[in-house]
Design a protein around this motif. Structure first.
Motif, PDB file in Angstrom:
ATOM      1  N   SER A  47       0.821  -1.210   0.000  1.00  6.94           N
ATOM      2  CA  SER A  47       0.000   0.000   0.000  1.00  6.94           C
ATOM      3  C   SER A  47       0.853   1.257   0.000  1.00  6.94           C
ATOM      4  O   SER A  47       2.019   1.252   0.412  1.00  6.94           O
ATOM      5  CB  SER A  47      -0.909   0.016   1.240  1.00  6.94           C
ATOM      6  OG  SER A  47      -0.137   0.200   2.419  1.00  6.94           O
ATOM      7  N   LEU A  48       0.244   2.340  -0.425  1.00  4.33           N
ATOM      8  CA  LEU A  48       0.942   3.622  -0.426  1.00  4.33           C
ATOM      9  C   LEU A  48       1.177   4.109   1.001  1.00  4.33           C
ATOM     10  O   LEU A  48       2.216   4.693   1.304  1.00  4.33           O
ATOM     11  CB  LEU A  48       0.129   4.653  -1.212  1.00  4.33           C
ATOM     12  CG  LEU A  48       0.708   6.055  -1.338  1.00  4.33           C
ATOM     13  CD1 LEU A  48       2.104   6.026  -1.946  1.00  4.33           C
ATOM     14  CD2 LEU A  48      -0.215   6.931  -2.180  1.00  4.33           C
ATOM     15  N   VAL A  49       0.258   3.836   1.900  1.00  8.02           N
ATOM     16  CA  VAL A  49       0.375   4.356   3.258  1.00  8.02           C
ATOM     17  C   VAL A  49       1.479   3.664   4.064  1.00  8.02           C
ATOM     18  O   VAL A  49       2.154   4.298   4.883  1.00  8.02           O
ATOM     19  CB  VAL A  49      -0.983   4.258   4.004  1.00  8.02           C
ATOM     20  CG1 VAL A  49      -1.363   2.820   4.310  1.00  8.02           C
ATOM     21  CG2 VAL A  49      -0.954   5.078   5.287  1.00  8.02           C
ATOM     22  N   GLN A 171       3.961   7.415  -7.518  1.00  6.31           N
ATOM     23  CA  GLN A 171       4.800   7.954  -6.457  1.00  6.31           C
ATOM     24  C   GLN A 171       6.035   7.086  -6.297  1.00  6.31           C
ATOM     25  O   GLN A 171       5.941   5.866  -6.239  1.00  6.31           O
ATOM     26  CB  GLN A 171       4.018   8.022  -5.141  1.00  6.31           C
ATOM     27  CG  GLN A 171       4.786   8.720  -4.025  1.00  6.31           C
ATOM     28  CD  GLN A 171       3.885   9.127  -2.875  1.00  6.31           C
ATOM     29  OE1 GLN A 171       2.800   9.647  -3.090  1.00  6.31           O
ATOM     30  NE2 GLN A 171       4.345   8.888  -1.654  1.00  6.31           N
ATOM     31  N   TYR A 176       0.127   3.292  -8.301  1.00  3.90           N
ATOM     32  CA  TYR A 176      -0.840   2.854  -7.296  1.00  3.90           C
ATOM     33  C   TYR A 176      -2.261   3.088  -7.807  1.00  3.90           C
ATOM     34  O   TYR A 176      -2.520   4.099  -8.476  1.00  3.90           O
ATOM     35  CB  TYR A 176      -0.662   3.637  -5.992  1.00  3.90           C
ATOM     36  CG  TYR A 176       0.626   3.364  -5.263  1.00  3.90           C
ATOM     37  CD1 TYR A 176       0.680   2.421  -4.235  1.00  3.90           C
ATOM     38  CD2 TYR A 176       1.792   4.056  -5.576  1.00  3.90           C
ATOM     39  CE1 TYR A 176       1.861   2.168  -3.549  1.00  3.90           C
ATOM     40  CE2 TYR A 176       2.985   3.814  -4.899  1.00  3.90           C
ATOM     41  CZ  TYR A 176       3.005   2.871  -3.887  1.00  3.90           C
ATOM     42  OH  TYR A 176       4.184   2.620  -3.213  1.00  3.90           O
ATOM     43  N   ASP A 221      -4.411   7.377   1.028  1.00  5.77           N
ATOM     44  CA  ASP A 221      -3.259   6.506   0.800  1.00  5.77           C
ATOM     45  C   ASP A 221      -3.525   5.070   1.241  1.00  5.77           C
ATOM     46  O   ASP A 221      -2.928   4.130   0.707  1.00  5.77           O
ATOM     47  CB  ASP A 221      -2.036   7.037   1.541  1.00  5.77           C
ATOM     48  CG  ASP A 221      -1.500   8.328   0.940  1.00  5.77           C
ATOM     49  OD1 ASP A 221      -2.001   8.740  -0.123  1.00  5.77           O
ATOM     50  OD2 ASP A 221      -0.584   8.924   1.550  1.00  5.77           O
ATOM     51  N   GLU A 224      -4.755   2.979  -1.777  1.00  9.32           N
ATOM     52  CA  GLU A 224      -3.950   2.924  -3.002  1.00  9.32           C
ATOM     53  C   GLU A 224      -2.947   1.774  -2.873  1.00  9.32           C
ATOM     54  O   GLU A 224      -2.204   1.686  -1.893  1.00  9.32           O
ATOM     55  CB  GLU A 224      -3.210   4.233  -3.227  1.00  9.32           C
ATOM     56  CG  GLU A 224      -4.101   5.442  -3.480  1.00  9.32           C
ATOM     57  CD  GLU A 224      -4.552   5.541  -4.935  1.00  9.32           C
ATOM     58  OE1 GLU A 224      -4.269   4.613  -5.722  1.00  9.32           O
ATOM     59  OE2 GLU A 224      -5.182   6.560  -5.284  1.00  9.32           O
TER      60      GLU A 224
END
Length: 233
Positions: A47-49, A171, A176, A221, A224
């Motif tokens: 994940s993006l987070v 990113q 994502y 986030d 994603e």
């Protein structure tokens, strides 16, 4: 249902679900990801987070690759090349046009809002590269907040996921996108894969929540996701 295991030399297809917005996806190979036995057929969902070092994992006691059953939770766990519970393979089962009106309801969010040539995928738990009949999915459609668990592959749209390219972001060289559950009948704000970083036993549980659009029309986030090829040990 015959599944086509996607070779991750071409696994950008997992993310590039169409030409919408001219999106381009790259699949990376980083250490440590999955087990060497799973080989290039494995992919790592992150994940993006939380970043790329916390990947999809079947939460099963002992982490030996045994004991998987319906209902066991799926989370994101620190990546290691010695944890078979982190081994998942991507199986393409067809396009939306193959399933809309049959296994996937014609009135589902994905069938109403996405073109028929978008691929449909299942994420199959495959410890040490041995594909099982268990996939990451949900027990009930149209119920926000429920935990993603291992479910029978191919029996319903609940284990099928489609990417929402209209809300994708790039990113740090990664692409994502939110992952929409194909079973959701909601006409807007679909159920999407979401990591809950506040959970315990296991931590970072995967759930489904309504798509969280922020004021700048981006997605949170925690909703994603991207993939990397595995392993790289």
């Amino acid at each position: 249902m015959r599944k086509i295991i996607i070779a991750l030399s071409t696994a950008a297809a997992l993310l590039t679900l169409g030409s919408a917005a001219g999106a381009q996806a790259t699949v990376r190979t980083n250490t440590p990801h999955a087990t060497p036995a799973c080989g290039a057929q494995c992919f790592d969902l992150s994940s993006l987070v939380l970043g790329p070092h916390a990947i999809q994992n079947a939460y099963i006691h002992g982490d030996t690759g045994n004991g998987g059953k319906v209902g066991q939770k799926v989370n994101l766990r620190h990546a290691s090349n010695s944890r078979p519970n982190e081994d998942f393979t991507g199986a393409r089962v067809g396009n939306l046009s193959n399933f809309c009106g049959s296994l996937i309801s014609s009135t589902s969010y994905v069938c109403v809002n996405y073109p028929g040539n978008f691929p449909v995928f299942e994420s199959t738990w495959s410890p040490f590269g041995n594909q099982t009949s268990l996939c990451a999915g949900i027990a009930r459609r149209d119920v926000a907040g429920q935990t993603v668990t291992l479910r029978p592959c191919g029996s319903s749209a609940a284990t099928m996921w489609v990417g929402d390219l209209s809300h994708s972001v790039s990113q740090n060289g990664r692409f994502y996108t939110p992952w929409v559950n194909a079973s959701d009948p909601n006409f807007s704000h679909p159920l999407v894969l979401t990591v809950d970083s506040g959970t315990f036993l296991p931590e970072n549980q995967l759930k489904v929540q309504r798509l969280n659009l922020l004021s700048n029309h981006t997605v949170a986030d925690s909703q994603e996701f991207t993939i990397d090829a595995g392993p790289a040990a």
